[in-house]
Enzyme design. Structure first.
Site, PDB file in Angstrom:
ATOM      1  N   SER A 176       0.827  -1.203   0.000  1.00 34.47           N
ATOM      2  CA  SER A 176       0.000   0.000   0.000  1.00 34.47           C
ATOM      3  C   SER A 176       0.856   1.243   0.000  1.00 34.47           C
ATOM      4  O   SER A 176       2.083   1.180  -0.102  1.00 34.47           O
ATOM      5  CB  SER A 176      -0.922  -0.007   1.231  1.00 34.47           C
ATOM      6  OG  SER A 176      -1.831   1.084   1.195  1.00 34.47           O
ATOM      7  N   THR A 177       0.191   2.394   0.136  1.00 35.93           N
ATOM      8  CA  THR A 177       0.930   3.641   0.296  1.00 35.93           C
ATOM      9  C   THR A 177       1.657   3.581   1.635  1.00 35.93           C
ATOM     10  O   THR A 177       1.252   2.873   2.543  1.00 35.93           O
ATOM     11  CB  THR A 177      -0.025   4.847   0.276  1.00 35.93           C
ATOM     12  OG1 THR A 177      -1.075   4.637   1.225  1.00 35.93           O
ATOM     13  CG2 THR A 177      -0.631   5.031  -1.095  1.00 35.93           C
ATOM     14  N   HIS A 204      -2.082  -0.216  -3.596  1.00 35.96           N
ATOM     15  CA  HIS A 204      -3.114   0.804  -3.458  1.00 35.96           C
ATOM     16  C   HIS A 204      -2.644   2.098  -4.117  1.00 35.96           C
ATOM     17  O   HIS A 204      -1.683   2.726  -3.661  1.00 35.96           O
ATOM     18  CB  HIS A 204      -3.410   1.069  -1.974  1.00 35.96           C
ATOM     19  CG  HIS A 204      -3.951  -0.110  -1.249  1.00 35.96           C
ATOM     20  ND1 HIS A 204      -3.848  -0.279   0.112  1.00 35.96           N
ATOM     21  CD2 HIS A 204      -4.611  -1.209  -1.702  1.00 35.96           C
ATOM     22  CE1 HIS A 204      -4.419  -1.411   0.467  1.00 35.96           C
ATOM     23  NE2 HIS A 204      -4.893  -1.995  -0.618  1.00 35.96           N
ATOM     24  N   MET A 296      -0.189   1.033   4.895  1.00 40.21           N
ATOM     25  CA  MET A 296      -1.176   1.345   5.928  1.00 40.21           C
ATOM     26  C   MET A 296      -2.341   0.363   5.886  1.00 40.21           C
ATOM     27  O   MET A 296      -2.680  -0.170   4.840  1.00 40.21           O
ATOM     28  CB  MET A 296      -1.726   2.762   5.702  1.00 40.21           C
ATOM     29  CG  MET A 296      -0.683   3.854   5.681  1.00 40.21           C
ATOM     30  SD  MET A 296      -1.422   5.461   5.299  1.00 40.21           S
ATOM     31  CE  MET A 296       0.055   6.441   5.007  1.00 40.21           C
ATOM     32  N   ASP A 299      -5.514  -4.428   4.860  1.00 43.25           N
ATOM     33  CA  ASP A 299      -5.914  -5.127   3.636  1.00 43.25           C
ATOM     34  C   ASP A 299      -4.907  -6.235   3.343  1.00 43.25           C
ATOM     35  O   ASP A 299      -3.698  -6.018   3.397  1.00 43.25           O
ATOM     36  CB  ASP A 299      -5.961  -4.139   2.464  1.00 43.25           C
ATOM     37  CG  ASP A 299      -6.506  -4.772   1.193  1.00 43.25           C
ATOM     38  OD1 ASP A 299      -7.306  -5.724   1.300  1.00 43.25           O
ATOM     39  OD2 ASP A 299      -6.138  -4.310   0.095  1.00 43.25           O
TER      40      ASP A 299
END
Length: 355
Positions: A176-177, A204, A296, A299
């Site tokens: 993710s970011t 993401h 973050m 997920d």
């Protein structure tokens, strides 16, 4: 103590609006503003902020150069603002490579509205970035321990049978970011030409960013990397990146392919690691090597739960090599991780596992 923020933007309106939003939250303290990159570099040294919000297009010194100088002189977590265009995506990826921790779309219409959702998102992202490792810097990997060869099985008749290793039919990586793009780049550049398994990647990102990111990876990797389109076949040595704003599912038909679906509004992430990993668990039970890396949120936890239940392997990136430990931590805390690996070792371990 409140988190100290330096706001950097050449737009007076955008600067003032960010200051208003941050100043209204007691957890944040705006210690200064800057309207160009050089002023930002100077104020980071004099004001010692905990986090910097940075525009990319500014006079005197652009955002990418400012980030690079900050990381060189006084490493500080940086949150970039970028336009939702192909060129904006390219610039943002350059800024992440220069050392920025994370990015957010720069949308004047959203920021001008007195929206509680926008305010919450901005404040929450700044607080998260402020807690990351300084400037996204990561500890060097410890020397990797030599893995012992699998022990043979000895039957009651004394017959030695080599322990077979399960074939990996698919490598699935989710991130993710918060360090994800650069972590993916670090891993994929270690995979050799002729890599024998297909890969699916979930990062993401906004829809405007994934095509530029896939292009960037394809240009620097020995394997092929492309943004997935509906019906793309799973092929050895080809990594399919889930397009932003949509969901990617693995489908066993036609020898194995991906299906690209419109993003369900009920899901927080588009694309979602859980969706892709969950579908992979049904198509290739026991034959997926899955890896959850920096980012973050949580997920990927439920998707890896399904993969683990089907007999597949689950690896997570180690806390000391993550910019943000959210996603790997969620999987590890759930007891789903078969191995915890430093970022520097993930690529070489994939090669040993698959080749």
């Amino acid at each position: 103590m409140p988190v100290k923020v330096l706001v950097v933007d050449d737009s007076g309106f955008f600067r003032r609006r960010l200051v208003e939003i941050f100043s209204a939250d007691p957890r944040l303290q705006v210690v200064g503003t800057a309207n160009n990159g050089q002023e930002a570099v100077d104020k980071v040294q004099s004001l010692s902020p905990d986090v910097v919000t940075m525009d990319y297009e500014m006079p005197v010194l652009d955002g990418i150069s400012a980030v690079a100088n900050i990381m060189k002189l006084k490493p500080t977590p940086v949150l970039m603002f970028s336009s939702l265009t192909h060129e904006g995506a390219r610039v943002t990826l350059d800024a992440l490579e220069a050392g920025a921790v994370d990015f957010m779309p720069k949308n004047f219409e959203d920021i001008s509205r007195d929206s509680a959702v926008v305010k919450h998102t901005l404040v929450d992202r700044v607080l998260t970035v402020a807690r990351t490792r300084v400037g996204g810097q990561i500890k060097a990997a410890p020397v990797a321990k030599r893995r012992e060869a699998p022990k043979p099985i000895v039957t009651d008749r004394g017959v030695i049978i080599p322990r077979a290793r399960k074939k990996v039919s698919l490598v699935a990586i989710g991130t993710s970011t918060g360090g994800g793009p650069m972590a993916l780049q670090a891993v994929l550049t270690k995979l050799p030409k002729g890599f024998p398994a297909p890969l699916v990647l979930v990062q993401h990102m906004p829809a405007a960013f994934t095509h530029a990111f896939a292009e960037r990876l394809n240009n620097i990797c020995q394997i092929t990397v492309k943004e997935a389109v509906d019906g793309d076949k799973l092929q050895p040595g080809v990594a399919l990146l889930a397009p932003g704003g949509k969901q990617m599912m693995v489908d066993p038909r036609n020898g194995g392919c991906v299906r690209i679906l419109e993003g369900d509004e009920r899901l927080n992430y588009k694309p979602s690691v859980d969706v892709t990993f969950g579908s992979a668990s049904k198509c290739y039970p026991g034959k997926v090597l899955s890896i959850i890396m920096t980012g973050m949120g949580a997920d990927g936890r439920e998707g890896t739960r399904m993969l683990k239940a089907s007999g597949s392997k689950v690896w997570v990136q180690s806390e000391d090599s993550c910019v943000i430990y959210g996603m790997p931590q969620a999987v590890e805390k759930a007891g789903l991780a078969d191995d915890v690996l430093h970022l520097d070792h993930i690529g070489e371990r994939i090669v040993k596992e698959v080749c």
